[in-house]
Design an enzyme around this catalytic site. Structure first.
Site, mmCIF file in Angstrom:
data_model
loop_
_atom_site.group_PDB
_atom_site.id
_atom_site.type_symbol
_atom_site.label_atom_id
_atom_site.label_comp_id
_atom_site.label_asym_id
_atom_site.label_seq_id
_atom_site.Cartn_x
_atom_site.Cartn_y
_atom_site.Cartn_z
ATOM 1 C CE LYS A 59 -0.635 0.150 4.949
ATOM 2 N NZ LYS A 59 -0.103 1.394 5.239
ATOM 3 C CG ASP A 60 3.683 2.257 2.882
ATOM 4 O OD1 ASP A 60 2.521 2.945 3.041
ATOM 5 O OD2 ASP A 60 4.300 1.431 3.605
ATOM 6 C CB SER A 77 -5.543 6.306 6.641
ATOM 7 O OG SER A 77 -6.165 6.233 5.443
ATOM 8 N NE ARG A 135 -7.537 3.169 3.560
ATOM 9 C CZ ARG A 135 -7.794 2.346 4.550
ATOM 10 N NH1 ARG A 135 -9.139 2.003 4.846
ATOM 11 N NH2 ARG A 135 -6.911 1.801 5.510
ATOM 12 N NE ARG A 136 -6.809 2.680 8.563
ATOM 13 C CZ ARG A 136 -5.764 2.555 8.695
ATOM 14 N NH1 ARG A 136 -4.784 3.604 9.028
ATOM 15 N NH2 ARG A 136 -4.756 1.363 8.148
ATOM 16 N NE ARG A 163 1.880 11.252 9.236
ATOM 17 C CZ ARG A 163 2.181 12.296 8.353
ATOM 18 N NH1 ARG A 163 1.523 13.470 8.342
ATOM 19 N NH2 ARG A 163 3.136 12.166 7.560
ATOM 20 N N GLY A 164 3.450 8.640 13.229
ATOM 21 C CA GLY A 164 4.638 7.951 13.875
ATOM 22 C C GLY A 164 4.273 6.245 13.470
ATOM 23 N NE ARG A 190 0.849 5.451 12.958
ATOM 24 C CZ ARG A 190 0.410 5.104 11.827
ATOM 25 N NH1 ARG A 190 -0.764 4.444 11.392
ATOM 26 N NH2 ARG A 190 1.368 5.310 10.795
ATOM 27 C CB CYS A 226 -0.467 5.758 -0.476
ATOM 28 S SG CYS A 226 0.897 7.028 -0.461
#
Length: 309
Positions: free
Chosen positions: A79-80, A130, A132-133, A154-155, A160, A248
């Protein structure tokens, strides 16, 4: 037989993925060496960058090492990996996919009371890295009249989780595959069904990248690590993403089932959700057809809106 030099990010999850591949090859008596490479995305300074500026930050340095013949194989979270091919490199194999779902990880105040999105009360602080989320959470909240606060987190994974434990966030939305690969499945509060929270393109899958002229390494990977059904599915997903001209960092999601592909594009504020589903025999053609249907519904406008937001 040459020793295959496997390049990977230095993060805990990336190393798990690289050593998993190394161990599969060792079982076939193939000599391997793991080479750790620090990428732009591994520096804490990058965690404060806008999401739209981060595409490729987990892959560029590893791809450069491939081009310079410092490694023979790059192991990516698929996905990256951007869909635009790098001249001289090839996505040569895709191992069997892990779980594709997103999950909820609740802080101490919400454990035992939250088993689904429906259980999350008004005023809850949700953390996700994300778009998307975030877009799908906003769409769900609008549909169910929920009043949530959704913040960027982030992280790396452990960073997280600590932020959630420190009560900076009430609930995190994370990928199930990463938690399970690191033995952290006990932190999962609820698994979100894919029909409710559509996964990212390539979520749960690894992408094995090589130099395109390295026939020996490519042959080994395709013999011992490639999983045809997973390769078919992610080929369709990545074709859809490329045809949508998305990356992405845009609110694009999908769900592959057998020879079917369901694509989704969401407005950044959740006000609109576009869904299209088709089945087919050719994965690239299928991905492009789903993208074309989504564009006809107005997906290109939502994607451009996300880039400008």
């Amino acid at each position: 037989m040459k020793t295959i030099r496997i390049g990977t990010r230095a993060s805990q999850l990336a190393q798990w993925q690289a050593y998993w591949c190394a161990n599969q090859l060792k079982k076939q008596d193939i000599p391997v060496e793991v080479v750790l490479i620090t990428t732009s995305g591994d520096h804490p300074d990058s965690w404060n960058q806008p999401l739209r500026s981060t595409q490729g930050i987990f892959t560029r340095e590893i791809q450069q090492a491939l081009l310079e013949d410092r490694i023979d194989l790059a192991v990516h979270s698929l996905k990256d990996l951007p869909t635009d091919a790098v001249p001289g490199l090839a996505l040569s194999a895709v191992p069997e996919r892990g779980p594709v779902e997103d999950v909820l990880v609740a802080g101490v105040s919400f454990r035992g009371t939250v088993r689904s999105l429906d259980d999350i009360p008004d005023g809850t602080i949700l953390g996700t890295s994300s778009l998307r989320r975030k877009a799908q959470l906003l769409a769900f909240a609008k549909a169910q009249a929920k009043l949530w606060e959704i913040r960027s987190v982030r992280g790396n994974l452990n960073t997280r989780l600590k932020k959630c434990d420190d009560r900076e966030y009430d609930i995190l939305v994370l990928a199930r595959a990463g938690l399970e690969r690191l033995g952290l499945e006990g932190r999962i509060t609820a698994v979100l069904p894919p029909y409710q929270m559509y996964p990212a393109v390539g979520q749960g899958a690894l992408g094995l990248e090589t130099r395109s002229d390295d026939k020996e390494t490519i042959s080994i990977l395709r013999t011992y690590l490639n999983h045809p059904a997973t390769e078919w599915a992610v080929t369709a997903e990545r074709a859809m993403l490329k045809a949508l001209d998305g990356g992405c960092v845009t609110p694009i999601a999908c769900w592959s089932r057998g020879t079917g592909l369901h694509g989704r594009v969401i407005a950044v504020d959740g006000r609109e959700v576009l869904d299209e589903e088709l089945s087919g025999d050719d994965p690239r053609q299928l991905g492009e057809q789903v993208a074309e249907r989504l564009i006809q519904e107005g997906a290109d406008k939502l994607i451009q809106e996300a880039r400008m937001a």
